[in-house]
Design a protein around this motif. Structure first.
Motif, PDB file in Angstrom:
ATOM      1  N   ILE A 299       0.827  -1.208   0.000  1.00 33.01           N
ATOM      2  CA  ILE A 299       0.000   0.000   0.000  1.00 33.01           C
ATOM      3  C   ILE A 299       0.860   1.256   0.000  1.00 33.01           C
ATOM      4  CG2 ILE A 299      -1.766   1.291   1.270  1.00 33.01           C
ATOM      5  CD1 ILE A 299      -2.804  -1.411   2.297  1.00 33.01           C
ATOM      6  N   ASP A 300       1.980   1.220   0.732  1.00 32.27           N
ATOM      7  CA  ASP A 300       2.857   2.393   0.796  1.00 32.27           C
ATOM      8  C   ASP A 300       3.284   2.826  -0.607  1.00 32.27           C
ATOM      9  OD1 ASP A 300       2.599   2.142   3.486  1.00 32.27           O
ATOM     10  OD2 ASP A 300       4.687   1.640   3.894  1.00 32.27           O
ATOM     11  N   TYR A 301       3.703   1.851  -1.421  1.00 33.07           N
ATOM     12  CA  TYR A 301       4.159   2.218  -2.760  1.00 33.07           C
ATOM     13  C   TYR A 301       2.997   2.474  -3.725  1.00 33.07           C
ATOM     14  CZ  TYR A 301       9.087   2.337  -2.023  1.00 33.07           C
ATOM     15  OH  TYR A 301      10.338   2.736  -1.590  1.00 33.07           O
ATOM     16  N   MET A 302       1.858   1.883  -3.478  1.00 34.16           N
ATOM     17  CA  MET A 302       0.682   2.261  -4.266  1.00 34.16           C
ATOM     18  C   MET A 302       0.383   3.744  -4.062  1.00 34.16           C
ATOM     19  SD  MET A 302      -1.663  -1.137  -3.609  1.00 34.16           S
ATOM     20  CE  MET A 302      -3.133  -0.478  -4.371  1.00 34.16           C
ATOM     21  N   VAL A 303       0.476   4.190  -2.814  1.00 31.86           N
ATOM     22  CA  VAL A 303       0.261   5.612  -2.501  1.00 31.86           C
ATOM     23  C   VAL A 303       1.339   6.468  -3.163  1.00 31.86           C
ATOM     24  CG1 VAL A 303       0.302   7.329  -0.630  1.00 31.86           C
ATOM     25  CG2 VAL A 303      -1.005   5.209  -0.354  1.00 31.86           C
ATOM     26  N   LYS A 304       2.584   6.015  -3.117  1.00 30.85           N
ATOM     27  CA  LYS A 304       3.682   6.802  -3.700  1.00 30.85           C
ATOM     28  C   LYS A 304       3.575   6.892  -5.228  1.00 30.85           C
ATOM     29  CE  LYS A 304       7.052   5.969  -0.012  1.00 30.85           C
ATOM     30  NZ  LYS A 304       8.372   5.402   0.324  1.00 30.85           N
ATOM     31  N   PHE A 305       3.135   5.821  -5.866  1.00 32.70           N
ATOM     32  CA  PHE A 305       2.922   5.889  -7.317  1.00 32.70           C
ATOM     33  C   PHE A 305       1.777   6.847  -7.653  1.00 32.70           C
ATOM     34  CE2 PHE A 305       5.440   1.895  -7.659  1.00 32.70           C
ATOM     35  CZ  PHE A 305       6.283   2.280  -8.693  1.00 32.70           C
ATOM     36  N   GLU A 306       0.747   6.849  -6.812  1.00 27.81           N
ATOM     37  CA  GLU A 306      -0.341   7.817  -7.001  1.00 27.81           C
ATOM     38  C   GLU A 306       0.190   9.238  -6.842  1.00 27.81           C
ATOM     39  OE1 GLU A 306      -3.459   7.698  -7.959  1.00 27.81           O
ATOM     40  OE2 GLU A 306      -3.419   5.530  -8.285  1.00 27.81           O
ATOM     41  N   PHE A 307       1.130   9.410  -5.916  1.00 33.65           N
ATOM     42  CA  PHE A 307       1.757  10.718  -5.707  1.00 33.65           C
ATOM     43  C   PHE A 307       2.431  11.202  -6.992  1.00 33.65           C
ATOM     44  CE2 PHE A 307       5.949  12.642  -5.078  1.00 33.65           C
ATOM     45  CZ  PHE A 307       5.613  13.858  -4.482  1.00 33.65           C
ATOM     46  N   LEU A 308       3.203  10.338  -7.634  1.00 39.84           N
ATOM     47  CA  LEU A 308       3.886  10.725  -8.882  1.00 39.84           C
ATOM     48  C   LEU A 308       2.877  11.108  -9.956  1.00 39.84           C
ATOM     49  CD1 LEU A 308       6.768   8.082  -9.203  1.00 39.84           C
ATOM     50  CD2 LEU A 308       6.924  10.440  -8.395  1.00 39.84           C
ATOM     51  N   LYS A 309       1.803  10.333 -10.027  1.00 40.54           N
ATOM     52  CA  LYS A 309       0.775  10.611 -11.034  1.00 40.54           C
ATOM     53  C   LYS A 309       0.135  11.978 -10.798  1.00 40.54           C
ATOM     54  CE  LYS A 309      -3.491   8.602 -12.893  1.00 40.54           C
ATOM     55  NZ  LYS A 309      -4.445   7.464 -12.762  1.00 40.54           N
ATOM     56  N   THR A 310      -0.158  12.300  -9.532  1.00 40.23           N
ATOM     57  CA  THR A 310      -0.831  13.567  -9.229  1.00 40.23           C
ATOM     58  C   THR A 310       0.107  14.758  -9.402  1.00 40.23           C
ATOM     59  OG1 THR A 310      -0.322  13.304  -6.876  1.00 40.23           O
ATOM     60  CG2 THR A 310      -2.469  12.521  -7.616  1.00 40.23           C
ATOM     61  N   LEU A 311       1.421  14.552  -9.211  1.00 36.56           N
ATOM     62  CA  LEU A 311       2.363  15.668  -9.337  1.00 36.56           C
ATOM     63  C   LEU A 311       2.710  15.953 -10.798  1.00 36.56           C
ATOM     64  CD1 LEU A 311       4.333  17.769  -8.140  1.00 36.56           C
ATOM     65  CD2 LEU A 311       6.035  15.935  -7.974  1.00 36.56           C
ATOM     66  N   TYR A 312       2.962  14.899 -11.570  1.00 32.46           N
ATOM     67  CA  TYR A 312       3.548  15.098 -12.890  1.00 32.46           C
ATOM     68  C   TYR A 312       2.538  15.096 -14.042  1.00 32.46           C
ATOM     69  CZ  TYR A 312       8.190  14.709 -10.830  1.00 32.46           C
ATOM     70  OH  TYR A 312       9.323  14.924 -10.092  1.00 32.46           O
ATOM     71  N   GLN A 313       1.253  15.034 -13.730  1.00 33.56           N
ATOM     72  CA  GLN A 313       0.280  15.194 -14.809  1.00 33.56           C
ATOM     73  C   GLN A 313       0.283  16.648 -15.286  1.00 33.56           C
ATOM     74  OE1 GLN A 313      -3.389  13.912 -13.064  1.00 33.56           O
ATOM     75  NE2 GLN A 313      -3.589  15.686 -11.741  1.00 33.56           N
ATOM     76  N   ALA A 314      -0.511  16.951 -16.308  1.00 32.54           N
ATOM     77  CA  ALA A 314      -0.464  18.285 -16.941  1.00 32.54           C
ATOM     78  C   ALA A 314      -0.543  19.413 -15.919  1.00 32.54           C
ATOM     79  CB  ALA A 314      -1.594  18.405 -17.959  1.00 32.54           C
ATOM     80  N   GLN A 315      -1.463  19.290 -14.974  1.00 33.52           N
ATOM     81  CA  GLN A 315      -1.557  20.238 -13.860  1.00 33.52           C
ATOM     82  C   GLN A 315      -1.544  19.441 -12.568  1.00 33.52           C
ATOM     83  OE1 GLN A 315      -1.580  23.591 -13.768  1.00 33.52           O
ATOM     84  NE2 GLN A 315      -1.251  23.626 -15.999  1.00 33.52           N
TER      85      GLN A 315
END
Length: 382
Positions: A299-315
């Motif tokens: 779960i920790d890394y599932m959350v961290k991958f979600e973090f990357l997605k939310t930061l590096y998307q268009a906005q």
């Protein structure tokens, strides 16, 4: 004809021998002796403390198997779950004293550490330390020092981690059958030295660990050594050699079905590709890494991958970013908050959004304060 009653002392000696195999990761020998002990217990004189000792060692045996990877674990059938073993231990724990009390708390600390509940792990270790005087076996003391050093590292208590890992290493180095632990000691030395930005010294420990792991033919440790060398480059912003070592580590992990180690490696590769503006590669690695995190229920890394997605998307999705930090804060994972808040701060700085950048630099500072304050949490009574 009535079968002969086996004295509990004889079974206790075999359990001690079983524990030696567990500590050296000798799975076939540990499995054979475990089965032999289980048969003898059926004909043993009544001894509740010995039965509890067996339950504790069965728990420790399962921790060993869970640490090792699927290719080895799949060979072992019908193993009880850790939660089942814990229920059995807890129901018989009321009046424990001495060495058994030590083992209960030490093994529970290991279990909490594996779940990345580091405050809870150190709390149990502190309880075990109160019974350390009952531990005559110097190798068992080395095990204690090693595990405490690991936990202190993840809490960014570098000074305490280095003291404990030095104590562990000095004991293991006197033995001929603990090369796996010596390799792991080099890992703990190295990551602590990286935190002190002593990169050359850290790299020497990782290179030595790599050489030893290759000599021992331990794929998991070879992969981990490659990953750590990559991490050493990454922390110096040397991204090209970092990604080369991470890729080599991933290749080892994947070819040997060492699935549990893949989310962490994929996370950093994904992050590097995002930093380098190679979005197609980043998305590819993000997808594969997230799938591995789901497969291992990490779960920790599932959350961290979600973090990357939310930061590096268009906005950037501020709500999604804050959701990640909320999760990490609830787990007292302030070292991770520090690392990820710094990533966000630098991202906004590069975008010339200095207001948002400043707010995340403040979050970095707050996380560092929490790390400095966290030592007092280790004294919580349970």
């Amino acid at each position: 004809m009535k079968s002969e009653v086996i004295p509990s002392s004889a079974v206790g000696q075999k359990i001690n021998e079983w524990y030696k195999y567990i500590r050296t990761f000798s799975v076939p020998d540990a499995e054979i002796l475990k089965a032999e002990i289980e048969r003898e217990i059926e004909h043993m004189e009544d001894d509740p403390n010995l039965l509890l000792y067996f339950s504790l060692m069965e728990f420790r045996h399962q921790l060993m198997l869970d640490y090792l990877e699927p290719l080895e674990k799949l060979k072992i059938e019908d193993q009880p779950s850790l939660s089942e073993l814990l229920r059995n231990i807890d129901s018989n724990q009321a009046d424990l004293k001495g060495l058994l009390d030590y083992y209960v708390n030490f093994f529970r600390g290991m279990h909490e550490f594996d779940k990345r509940e580091f405050i809870s792990a150190i709390t149990y270790y502190k309880q075990a330390e109160k019974r350390l005087s009952f531990v005559a076996d110097h190798i068992e003391r080395a095990e204690f020092y090693f595990k405490v050093a690991e936990a202190y590292y993840y809490m960014k208590q570098t000074y305490f981690s280095l003291i404990h890992i030095k104590n562990a290493y000095e004991i293991y180095a006197e033995q001929e059958t603990y090369n796996v632990r010596i390799i792991q000691c080099h890992f703990v030395f190295g990551v602590n030295l990286m935190d002190e930005r002593r990169f050359e010294q850290a790299a020497r420990h990782f290179e030595l660990a790599l050489h030893m792991a290759e000599s021992e033919n331990k794929a998991q440790l070879v992969g981990r050594a490659l990953y750590n060398i990559g991490l050493c480059y990454y922390n110096q912003d040397l991204l090209e050699p970092a990604i080369d070592y991470f890729e080599r580590a991933v290749s080892i992990f994947e070819s040997n079905a060492i699935i549990k180690s893949l989310p962490q490696a994929y996370f950093l590769i994904t992050q590097i590709y995002y930093k380098c503006k190679n979005n197609s590669k980043a998305v590819e690695y993000h997808s594969r890494g997230y799938e591995y995190a789901k497969e291992t229920d990490d779960i920790d890394y599932m959350v961290k991958f979600e973090f990357l997605k939310t930061l590096y998307q268009a906005q950037p999705d501020e709500q999604g970013i804050e959701k990640c930090f909320y999760y990490l804060k609830n787990k007292n994972m302030y070292a991770d908050i520090e690392d990820l808040a710094l990533v966000v701060a630098k991202y906004y700085y590069e975008q010339k959004n200095f207001e948002m950048s400043s707010s995340y630099f403040l979050k970095v500072e707050e996380a560092r304060k929490q790390i400095q304050r966290s030592e007092g949490l280790y004294e919580i009574e349970i």
